[in-house]
Design a protein around this motif. Structure first.
Motif, PDB file in Angstrom:
ATOM      1  N   VAL A   1     -27.110-111.001  15.967  1.00 57.76           N
ATOM      2  CA  VAL A   1     -27.654-110.227  14.862  1.00 57.76           C
ATOM      3  C   VAL A   1     -28.407-111.234  14.010  1.00 57.76           C
ATOM      4  O   VAL A   1     -27.843-112.230  13.562  1.00 57.76           O
ATOM      5  N   LEU A   2     -29.698-111.014  13.840  1.00 56.71           N
ATOM      6  CA  LEU A   2     -30.531-111.892  13.027  1.00 56.71           C
ATOM      7  C   LEU A   2     -30.875-111.179  11.729  1.00 56.71           C
ATOM      8  O   LEU A   2     -31.469-110.105  11.741  1.00 56.71           O
ATOM      9  N   LEU A   3     -30.483-111.790  10.611  1.00 55.96           N
ATOM     10  CA  LEU A   3     -30.883-111.313   9.298  1.00 55.96           C
ATOM     11  C   LEU A   3     -32.070-112.178   8.904  1.00 55.96           C
ATOM     12  O   LEU A   3     -31.943-113.398   8.783  1.00 55.96           O
ATOM     13  N   ILE A   4     -33.225-111.556   8.716  1.00 58.13           N
ATOM     14  CA  ILE A   4     -34.489-112.285   8.614  1.00 58.13           C
ATOM     15  C   ILE A   4     -35.102-112.130   7.226  1.00 58.13           C
ATOM     16  O   ILE A   4     -35.428-111.021   6.808  1.00 58.13           O
ATOM     17  N   GLY A   5     -35.244-113.257   6.561  1.00 50.95           N
ATOM     18  CA  GLY A   5     -35.936-113.292   5.278  1.00 50.95           C
ATOM     19  C   GLY A   5     -37.234-114.062   5.447  1.00 50.95           C
ATOM     20  O   GLY A   5     -37.276-115.071   6.147  1.00 50.95           O
ATOM     21  N   VAL A   6     -38.290-113.603   4.809  1.00 44.58           N
ATOM     22  CA  VAL A   6     -39.610-114.220   4.940  1.00 44.58           C
ATOM     23  C   VAL A   6     -40.102-114.652   3.564  1.00 44.58           C
ATOM     24  O   VAL A   6     -40.039-113.879   2.605  1.00 44.58           O
ATOM     25  N   ALA A   7     -40.602-115.892   3.491  1.00 46.09           N
ATOM     26  CA  ALA A   7     -41.228-116.404   2.265  1.00 46.09           C
ATOM     27  C   ALA A   7     -42.740-116.287   2.407  1.00 46.09           C
ATOM     28  O   ALA A   7     -43.271-116.206   3.522  1.00 46.09           O
ATOM     29  N   ASP A   8     -43.442-116.312   1.283  1.00 46.00           N
ATOM     30  CA  ASP A   8     -44.903-116.221   1.320  1.00 46.00           C
ATOM     31  C   ASP A   8     -45.535-117.373   2.087  1.00 46.00           C
ATOM     32  O   ASP A   8     -46.600-117.222   2.681  1.00 46.00           O
ATOM     33  N   GLU A   9     -44.871-118.553   2.097  1.00 50.41           N
ATOM     34  CA  GLU A   9     -45.433-119.713   2.805  1.00 50.41           C
ATOM     35  C   GLU A   9     -45.226-119.645   4.313  1.00 50.41           C
ATOM     36  O   GLU A   9     -45.784-120.464   5.043  1.00 50.41           O
ATOM     37  N   ASP A  10     -44.377-118.762   4.794  1.00 53.29           N
ATOM     38  CA  ASP A  10     -44.085-118.684   6.228  1.00 53.29           C
ATOM     39  C   ASP A  10     -45.297-118.172   7.005  1.00 53.29           C
ATOM     40  O   ASP A  10     -46.042-117.326   6.526  1.00 53.29           O
ATOM     41  N   GLY A  11     -45.459-118.727   8.226  1.00 55.49           N
ATOM     42  CA  GLY A  11     -46.579-118.339   9.069  1.00 55.49           C
ATOM     43  C   GLY A  11     -46.302-118.606  10.539  1.00 55.49           C
ATOM     44  O   GLY A  11     -45.152-118.624  10.975  1.00 55.49           O
ATOM     45  N   GLU A  12     -47.365-118.859  11.282  1.00 53.30           N
ATOM     46  CA  GLU A  12     -47.283-119.041  12.737  1.00 53.30           C
ATOM     47  C   GLU A  12     -46.340-120.177  13.151  1.00 53.30           C
ATOM     48  O   GLU A  12     -45.578-120.044  14.097  1.00 53.30           O
ATOM     49  N   ALA A  13     -46.408-121.307  12.458  1.00 53.69           N
ATOM     50  CA  ALA A  13     -45.564-122.460  12.820  1.00 53.69           C
ATOM     51  C   ALA A  13     -44.087-122.115  12.697  1.00 53.69           C
ATOM     52  O   ALA A  13     -43.273-122.502  13.549  1.00 53.69           O
ATOM     53  N   GLU A  14     -43.719-121.354  11.675  1.00 55.01           N
ATOM     54  CA  GLU A  14     -42.323-120.966  11.488  1.00 55.01           C
ATOM     55  C   GLU A  14     -41.886-119.992  12.578  1.00 55.01           C
ATOM     56  O   GLU A  14     -40.760-120.090  13.096  1.00 55.01           O
TER      57      GLU A  14
ATOM     58  N   GLN B   1     -34.242-108.795   5.763  1.00 57.39           N
ATOM     59  CA  GLN B   1     -33.223-109.002   4.737  1.00 57.39           C
ATOM     60  C   GLN B   1     -33.767-109.877   3.615  1.00 57.39           C
ATOM     61  O   GLN B   1     -33.506-111.062   3.551  1.00 57.39           O
ATOM     62  N   PHE B   2     -34.541-109.290   2.705  1.00 52.75           N
ATOM     63  CA  PHE B   2     -35.138-110.074   1.623  1.00 52.75           C
ATOM     64  C   PHE B   2     -34.090-110.670   0.704  1.00 52.75           C
ATOM     65  O   PHE B   2     -34.335-111.680   0.039  1.00 52.75           O
ATOM     66  N   THR B   3     -32.887-110.103   0.665  1.00 53.82           N
ATOM     67  CA  THR B   3     -31.851-110.607  -0.240  1.00 53.82           C
ATOM     68  C   THR B   3     -31.346-111.992   0.147  1.00 53.82           C
ATOM     69  O   THR B   3     -30.622-112.623  -0.625  1.00 53.82           O
ATOM     70  N   LEU B   4     -31.756-112.508   1.307  1.00 50.62           N
ATOM     71  CA  LEU B   4     -31.414-113.884   1.657  1.00 50.62           C
ATOM     72  C   LEU B   4     -32.040-114.867   0.673  1.00 50.62           C
ATOM     73  O   LEU B   4     -31.596-116.006   0.568  1.00 50.62           O
ATOM     74  N   PHE B   5     -33.046-114.437  -0.053  1.00 45.72           N
ATOM     75  CA  PHE B   5     -33.715-115.285  -1.026  1.00 45.72           C
ATOM     76  C   PHE B   5     -33.146-115.126  -2.441  1.00 45.72           C
ATOM     77  O   PHE B   5     -33.756-115.581  -3.407  1.00 45.72           O
ATOM     78  N   ALA B   6     -31.997-114.512  -2.563  1.00 47.59           N
ATOM     79  CA  ALA B   6     -31.391-114.309  -3.882  1.00 47.59           C
ATOM     80  C   ALA B   6     -31.192-115.639  -4.601  1.00 47.59           C
ATOM     81  O   ALA B   6     -30.642-116.580  -4.046  1.00 47.59           O
TER      82      ALA B   6
ATOM     83  N   ALA C   1     -38.598-114.328  -2.449  1.00 54.59           N
ATOM     84  CA  ALA C   1     -38.840-113.552  -1.218  1.00 54.59           C
ATOM     85  C   ALA C   1     -40.331-113.276  -1.079  1.00 54.59           C
ATOM     86  O   ALA C   1     -41.047-113.135  -2.074  1.00 54.59           O
ATOM     87  N   GLY C   2     -40.803-113.210   0.157  1.00 56.58           N
ATOM     88  CA  GLY C   2     -42.212-112.956   0.411  1.00 56.58           C
ATOM     89  C   GLY C   2     -42.640-111.565  -0.045  1.00 56.58           C
ATOM     90  O   GLY C   2     -41.830-110.639  -0.098  1.00 56.58           O
ATOM     91  N   LYS C   3     -43.901-111.451  -0.363  1.00 53.05           N
ATOM     92  CA  LYS C   3     -44.445-110.135  -0.717  1.00 53.05           C
ATOM     93  C   LYS C   3     -44.229-109.189   0.462  1.00 53.05           C
ATOM     94  O   LYS C   3     -44.361-109.583   1.622  1.00 53.05           O
ATOM     95  N   PRO C   4     -43.889-107.938   0.194  1.00 52.24           N
ATOM     96  CA  PRO C   4     -43.533-107.011   1.273  1.00 52.24           C
ATOM     97  C   PRO C   4     -44.562-106.907   2.399  1.00 52.24           C
ATOM     98  O   PRO C   4     -44.188-106.868   3.571  1.00 52.24           O
TER      99      PRO C   4
ATOM    100  N   GLN D   1     -45.319-107.981   8.061  1.00 58.69           N
ATOM    101  CA  GLN D   1     -46.199-108.440   9.142  1.00 58.69           C
ATOM    102  C   GLN D   1     -45.537-109.552   9.950  1.00 58.69           C
ATOM    103  O   GLN D   1     -45.531-109.522  11.180  1.00 58.69           O
ATOM    104  N   LEU D   2     -44.953-110.539   9.265  1.00 62.02           N
ATOM    105  CA  LEU D   2     -44.304-111.654   9.968  1.00 62.02           C
ATOM    106  C   LEU D   2     -43.054-111.186  10.706  1.00 62.02           C
ATOM    107  O   LEU D   2     -42.784-111.633  11.822  1.00 62.02           O
ATOM    108  N   TYR D   3     -42.296-110.293  10.095  1.00 61.10           N
ATOM    109  CA  TYR D   3     -41.110-109.724  10.743  1.00 61.10           C
ATOM    110  C   TYR D   3     -41.510-109.035  12.058  1.00 61.10           C
ATOM    111  O   TYR D   3     -40.892-109.268  13.104  1.00 61.10           O
ATOM    112  N   LEU D   4     -42.536-108.223  12.027  1.00 63.64           N
ATOM    113  CA  LEU D   4     -42.989-107.517  13.234  1.00 63.64           C
ATOM    114  C   LEU D   4     -43.513-108.492  14.287  1.00 63.64           C
ATOM    115  O   LEU D   4     -43.264-108.320  15.487  1.00 63.64           O
ATOM    116  N   GLN D   5     -44.238-109.518  13.866  1.00 62.61           N
ATOM    117  CA  GLN D   5     -44.710-110.541  14.803  1.00 62.61           C
ATOM    118  C   GLN D   5     -43.541-111.285  15.438  1.00 62.61           C
ATOM    119  O   GLN D   5     -43.555-111.574  16.639  1.00 62.61           O
TER     120      GLN D   5
END
Length: 141
Positions: free
Chosen positions: A21-34, A71-76, A89-92, A97-101
């Motif tokens: 089970v992966l709980l996934i939080g994304v920051a605005d700086e996250d991208g292809e390398a991550e 799971q944006f709450t990982l950035f609490a 937390a990254g903008k929705p 988009q990154l979650y789906l990718q």
């Protein structure tokens, strides 16, 4: 996990047997390398027991599946006051988009992936085998 499922409004929308089970939080700086880093690490991490009861097998070795939950709450941030802040937390739009990718890249790697629904109120049930819980933080590779 030995089993897990996610429900929305009492309806199961995703479930797996053995896997992660992966709980996934994304920051605005996250991208292809991550994304590249995480897909490689997660599919090759050797944490399933072999015949000698050693954590020596990967998800692909055991033909495991993934239940991926946004799971944006990982950035609490709980440093101030009693109400957590989620400003890190990254903008929705970016996070979705990154979650789906990420989900697609896992599927492209040959992993069966079940999901919840981005932004939905979800109920997650799981049986954590071990228990084993591991944090992947792309800011601290």
């Amino acid at each position: 996990m030995s089993q897990a499922q996610v429900s929305i409004s009492s309806k199961i929308v995703g479930q797996i047997d053995r896997g992660y089970v992966l709980l996934i939080g994304v920051a605005d700086e996250d991208g292809e390398a991550e994304l590249d880093y995480l897909v490689h690490k997660i599919t090759n991490l050797r944490i399933f027991e072999d015949t000698n009861h050693k954590m020596n097998l990967s998800l692909t070795d055991v033909n495991g599946s993934i239940l991926a939950i946004s799971q944006f709450t990982l950035f609490a941030d709980t440093k101030k006051g009693n109400r957590p802040s989620f400003t890190k937390a990254g903008k929705p739009e970016h996070a979705e988009q990154l979650y789906l990718q990420f989900v697609q890249r896992l599927k492209d790697a040959g992993i069966e992936v079940a999901t919840g629904e981005f932004g939905a109120d979800m109920q997650v049930e799981l049986t954590n085998d071990g228990p084993v819980t591991i944090l992947f933080d792309t800011q601290n590779k």
